[in-house]
Design a protein around this motif. Structure first.
Motif, PDB file in Angstrom:
ATOM      1  N   LEU A  34       0.861  -1.112  -0.012  1.00  0.00           N
ATOM      2  CA  LEU A  34      -0.037  -0.017   0.025  1.00  0.00           C
ATOM      3  C   LEU A  34       0.899   1.235  -0.030  1.00  0.00           C
ATOM      4  CD1 LEU A  34      -3.102   0.587   0.184  1.00  0.00           C
ATOM      5  CD2 LEU A  34      -2.672   0.877   2.484  1.00  0.00           C
ATOM      6  N   PRO A  35       0.982   1.813  -0.981  1.00  0.00           N
ATOM      7  CA  PRO A  35       1.982   3.326  -1.292  1.00  0.00           C
ATOM      8  C   PRO A  35       1.281   4.171  -0.264  1.00  0.00           C
ATOM      9  CG  PRO A  35       1.045   2.790  -3.344  1.00  0.00           C
ATOM     10  CD  PRO A  35       0.491   1.651  -2.325  1.00  0.00           C
ATOM     11  N   VAL A  36       1.872   4.850   0.455  1.00  0.00           N
ATOM     12  CA  VAL A  36       1.474   5.975   1.275  1.00  0.00           C
ATOM     13  C   VAL A  36       2.012   7.404   0.511  1.00  0.00           C
ATOM     14  CG1 VAL A  36       1.563   7.175   3.428  1.00  0.00           C
ATOM     15  CG2 VAL A  36       1.830   4.422   3.158  1.00  0.00           C
ATOM     16  N   ILE A  37       0.947   7.960  -0.096  1.00  0.00           N
ATOM     17  CA  ILE A  37       1.172   9.081  -1.037  1.00  0.00           C
ATOM     18  C   ILE A  37       0.740  10.459  -0.291  1.00  0.00           C
ATOM     19  CG2 ILE A  37       0.356  10.145  -3.132  1.00  0.00           C
ATOM     20  CD1 ILE A  37      -0.475   6.971  -3.630  1.00  0.00           C
ATOM     21  N   LYS A  38       1.730  11.329  -0.592  1.00  0.00           N
ATOM     22  CA  LYS A  38       1.479  12.827  -0.479  1.00  0.00           C
ATOM     23  C   LYS A  38       1.558  13.642  -1.627  1.00  0.00           C
ATOM     24  CE  LYS A  38       2.840  16.553   2.508  1.00  0.00           C
ATOM     25  NZ  LYS A  38       4.183  17.386   3.297  1.00  0.00           N
ATOM     26  N   ILE A  39       0.161  14.392  -2.017  1.00  0.00           N
ATOM     27  CA  ILE A  39       0.255  14.727  -3.321  1.00  0.00           C
ATOM     28  C   ILE A  39       0.825  16.266  -3.030  1.00  0.00           C
ATOM     29  CG2 ILE A  39      -1.131  15.881  -5.155  1.00  0.00           C
ATOM     30  CD1 ILE A  39      -0.602  12.915  -5.399  1.00  0.00           C
ATOM     31  N   GLU A  40       1.830  16.997  -3.506  1.00  0.00           N
ATOM     32  CA  GLU A  40       2.093  18.225  -3.506  1.00  0.00           C
ATOM     33  C   GLU A  40       1.850  19.153  -4.348  1.00  0.00           C
ATOM     34  OE1 GLU A  40       3.810  19.102  -0.723  1.00  0.00           O
ATOM     35  OE2 GLU A  40       5.586  17.415  -0.168  1.00  0.00           O
ATOM     36  N   ARG A  41       1.483  18.665  -5.698  1.00  0.00           N
ATOM     37  CA  ARG A  41       1.261  19.520  -6.858  1.00  0.00           C
ATOM     38  C   ARG A  41       0.159  18.724  -7.670  1.00  0.00           C
ATOM     39  NH1 ARG A  41       7.255  20.032  -9.797  1.00  0.00           N
ATOM     40  NH2 ARG A  41       6.334  17.527  -9.760  1.00  0.00           N
ATOM     41  N   LEU A  46      -2.354  12.376 -11.374  1.00  0.00           N
ATOM     42  CA  LEU A  46      -2.725  11.374 -12.391  1.00  0.00           C
ATOM     43  C   LEU A  46      -1.487  10.637 -12.709  1.00  0.00           C
ATOM     44  CD1 LEU A  46      -5.527  12.977 -14.668  1.00  0.00           C
ATOM     45  CD2 LEU A  46      -5.735  11.203 -12.865  1.00  0.00           C
ATOM     46  N   PRO A  47      -0.125  11.269 -13.020  1.00  0.00           N
ATOM     47  CA  PRO A  47       1.093  10.507 -13.455  1.00  0.00           C
ATOM     48  C   PRO A  47       1.627   9.801 -12.330  1.00  0.00           C
ATOM     49  CG  PRO A  47       1.300  13.084 -13.638  1.00  0.00           C
ATOM     50  CD  PRO A  47       0.036  12.983 -13.391  1.00  0.00           C
ATOM     51  N   LEU A  48       1.399  10.211 -11.136  1.00  0.00           N
ATOM     52  CA  LEU A  48       1.900   9.562  -9.978  1.00  0.00           C
ATOM     53  C   LEU A  48       0.970   8.176  -9.668  1.00  0.00           C
ATOM     54  CD1 LEU A  48       2.934  10.967  -6.497  1.00  0.00           C
ATOM     55  CD2 LEU A  48       1.517   9.007  -6.413  1.00  0.00           C
ATOM     56  N   ALA A  49      -0.211   8.447  -9.751  1.00  0.00           N
ATOM     57  CA  ALA A  49      -0.999   7.412  -9.750  1.00  0.00           C
ATOM     58  C   ALA A  49      -0.605   6.167 -10.859  1.00  0.00           C
ATOM     59  CB  ALA A  49      -2.542   7.613  -9.632  1.00  0.00           C
ATOM     60  N   ASP A 205      11.142  11.805  -2.968  1.00  0.00           N
ATOM     61  CA  ASP A 205      10.518  13.168  -3.265  1.00  0.00           C
ATOM     62  C   ASP A 205      11.384  13.709  -4.550  1.00  0.00           C
ATOM     63  OD1 ASP A 205       9.355  13.354  -0.841  1.00  0.00           O
ATOM     64  OD2 ASP A 205      10.749  14.548   0.337  1.00  0.00           O
ATOM     65  N   ALA A 206      12.671  13.278  -4.615  1.00  0.00           N
ATOM     66  CA  ALA A 206      13.299  13.774  -5.876  1.00  0.00           C
ATOM     67  C   ALA A 206      12.781  13.471  -6.969  1.00  0.00           C
ATOM     68  CB  ALA A 206      14.901  13.474  -5.792  1.00  0.00           C
ATOM     69  N   TRP A 207      12.380  11.949  -7.138  1.00  0.00           N
ATOM     70  CA  TRP A 207      11.683  11.292  -8.370  1.00  0.00           C
ATOM     71  C   TRP A 207      10.413  12.199  -8.584  1.00  0.00           C
ATOM     72  CZ3 TRP A 207      11.762   5.634  -6.518  1.00  0.00           C
ATOM     73  CH2 TRP A 207      13.197   5.110  -6.440  1.00  0.00           C
ATOM     74  N   ILE A 208       9.831  12.510  -7.703  1.00  0.00           N
ATOM     75  CA  ILE A 208       8.236  12.960  -7.722  1.00  0.00           C
ATOM     76  C   ILE A 208       8.546  14.506  -8.124  1.00  0.00           C
ATOM     77  CG2 ILE A 208       6.252  13.847  -6.645  1.00  0.00           C
ATOM     78  CD1 ILE A 208       6.365  11.443  -4.958  1.00  0.00           C
ATOM     79  N   ARG A 209       9.551  15.039  -7.660  1.00  0.00           N
ATOM     80  CA  ARG A 209       9.699  16.575  -8.107  1.00  0.00           C
ATOM     81  C   ARG A 209      10.185  16.606  -9.356  1.00  0.00           C
ATOM     82  NH1 ARG A 209      11.970  17.462  -2.968  1.00  0.00           N
ATOM     83  NH2 ARG A 209      14.000  17.251  -3.675  1.00  0.00           N
ATOM     84  N   GLY A 210      11.210  15.747  -9.815  1.00  0.00           N
ATOM     85  CA  GLY A 210      11.722  15.647 -11.248  1.00  0.00           C
ATOM     86  C   GLY A 210      10.673  15.023 -12.343  1.00  0.00           C
ATOM     87  N   GLY A 211       9.507  14.491 -11.733  1.00  0.00           N
ATOM     88  CA  GLY A 211       8.712  13.881 -12.821  1.00  0.00           C
ATOM     89  C   GLY A 211       9.129  12.342 -13.203  1.00  0.00           C
ATOM     90  N   ASP A 212      10.002  12.036 -12.547  1.00  0.00           N
ATOM     91  CA  ASP A 212      10.811  10.896 -13.039  1.00  0.00           C
ATOM     92  C   ASP A 212       9.924   9.698 -12.838  1.00  0.00           C
ATOM     93  OD1 ASP A 212      12.562   9.263 -13.768  1.00  0.00           O
ATOM     94  OD2 ASP A 212      14.287   9.593 -12.187  1.00  0.00           O
ATOM     95  N   TRP A 213       8.880   9.467 -13.396  1.00  0.00           N
ATOM     96  CA  TRP A 213       7.926   8.379 -13.042  1.00  0.00           C
ATOM     97  C   TRP A 213       8.201   7.149 -13.458  1.00  0.00           C
ATOM     98  CZ3 TRP A 213       5.312  11.079 -10.006  1.00  0.00           C
ATOM     99  CH2 TRP A 213       4.963  12.419 -10.186  1.00  0.00           C
ATOM    100  N   GLN A 214       9.289   6.837 -14.275  1.00  0.00           N
ATOM    101  CA  GLN A 214       9.893   5.623 -14.548  1.00  0.00           C
ATOM    102  C   GLN A 214      10.278   5.039 -13.214  1.00  0.00           C
ATOM    103  OE1 GLN A 214      12.301   5.553 -17.962  1.00  0.00           O
ATOM    104  NE2 GLN A 214      10.473   5.436 -19.294  1.00  0.00           N
TER     105      GLN A 214
END
Ligand code: 3PG
Length: 228
Positions: A34-41, A46-49, A205-214
């Motif tokens: 179960l990923p625990v997610i905090k949405i900052e932007r 959608l891309p994170l999910a 955090d760095a992956w999310i900030r950088g949009g590094d979804w892969q």
């Protein structure tokens, strides 16, 4: 007639605690992680999910730690009907009501208060309360709860605590969260009283900030492989 029976007589459609427990079991068995997610932007929702889903994680705990939590729950329920979306970091009854109204299919809390646990019994969707001690388990147990989030798992004794809880609480199962990572996942999941595991290690955090979804997808996939 006690309070619960009176409530049932007035609202026969409310699920009982056994069906809440069954629903939690269903969700956790399907999820495993179960990923625990905090949405900052908002643009990340959608891309994170989608990145998590591409890695095999389809059951998401969206925390109300940011102002975008409720919006994310509502958006994902509408636009990603194949995902199971729950609300996390629900701290009181008003947050529970807002989360359910936004469409949360389950509710996770870091701990429990009497008021919140009672509200969870009356909720149309199941509540998975956080515990870190035997007394907290007993508080929930007495209100009919049999499934808990062990939080913060590593600090609360980790695998050793789970082994110890098996003695007095034979019919209780846990989702340990807090300090889990690819290095200790398997050991947690091997415990017979663990139903699934949770955490945020696949969402650096760095992956999310950088949009590094892969990277998110890859970390999710690798974690599931560890449990295969
Ligand atoms: C939680 O609320 O479950 C935790 O913040 C997740 O713990 P982690 O960030 O240590 O994985």
């Amino acid at each position: 007639m006690n309070t619960l029976q009176r409530r049932k007589a007035h609202s026969p459609e409310l699920p009982d605690m056994a069906s809440h427990t069954a629903r939690i079991d269903e969700l956790c068995a399907a999820a495993r992680i179960l990923p625990v997610i905090k949405i900052e932007r908002e643009a990340d929702i959608l891309p994170l999910a989608d990145a998590l889903a591409a890695g095999g994680l389809h059951t998401l705990e969206i925390t109300l730690r940011s102002d975008l939590g409720l919006e994310a729950i509502a958006q994902l329920r509408k636009l990603r009907p194949d995902l199971r979306i729950g609300a996390g970091t629900v701290l009181d009854e008003s947050m529970l009501i807002e989360a359910v109204a936004a469409g949360a299919e389950f509710i996770v809390t870091p701990g429990g208060t009497q008021a919140l646990l009672e509200a969870g019994r009356e909720s149309p969707v199941p509540l998975l309360p956080g515990v870190s001690s035997a007394s907290e388990i007993m508080l929930g147990y007495n209100l009919g709860y049999r499934r808990f989030k062990l939080f913060p798992a590593e600090l609360a004794g980790g695998v050793a605590a789970l082994k110890a809880f098996r003695g007095p609480f034979g019919n209780v199962r846990f989702c340990p969260t807090g300090g889990l990572n690819p290095g200790n996942l398997q050991q947690y999941m091997q415990q017979p009283n663990v139903m699934c595991v949770g955490g945020s290690w696949m969402l650096e955090d760095a992956w999310i900030r950088g949009g590094d979804w892969q990277r998110v997808t890859q970390a999710s996939r690798e974690a599931l492989q560890l449990l295969a």
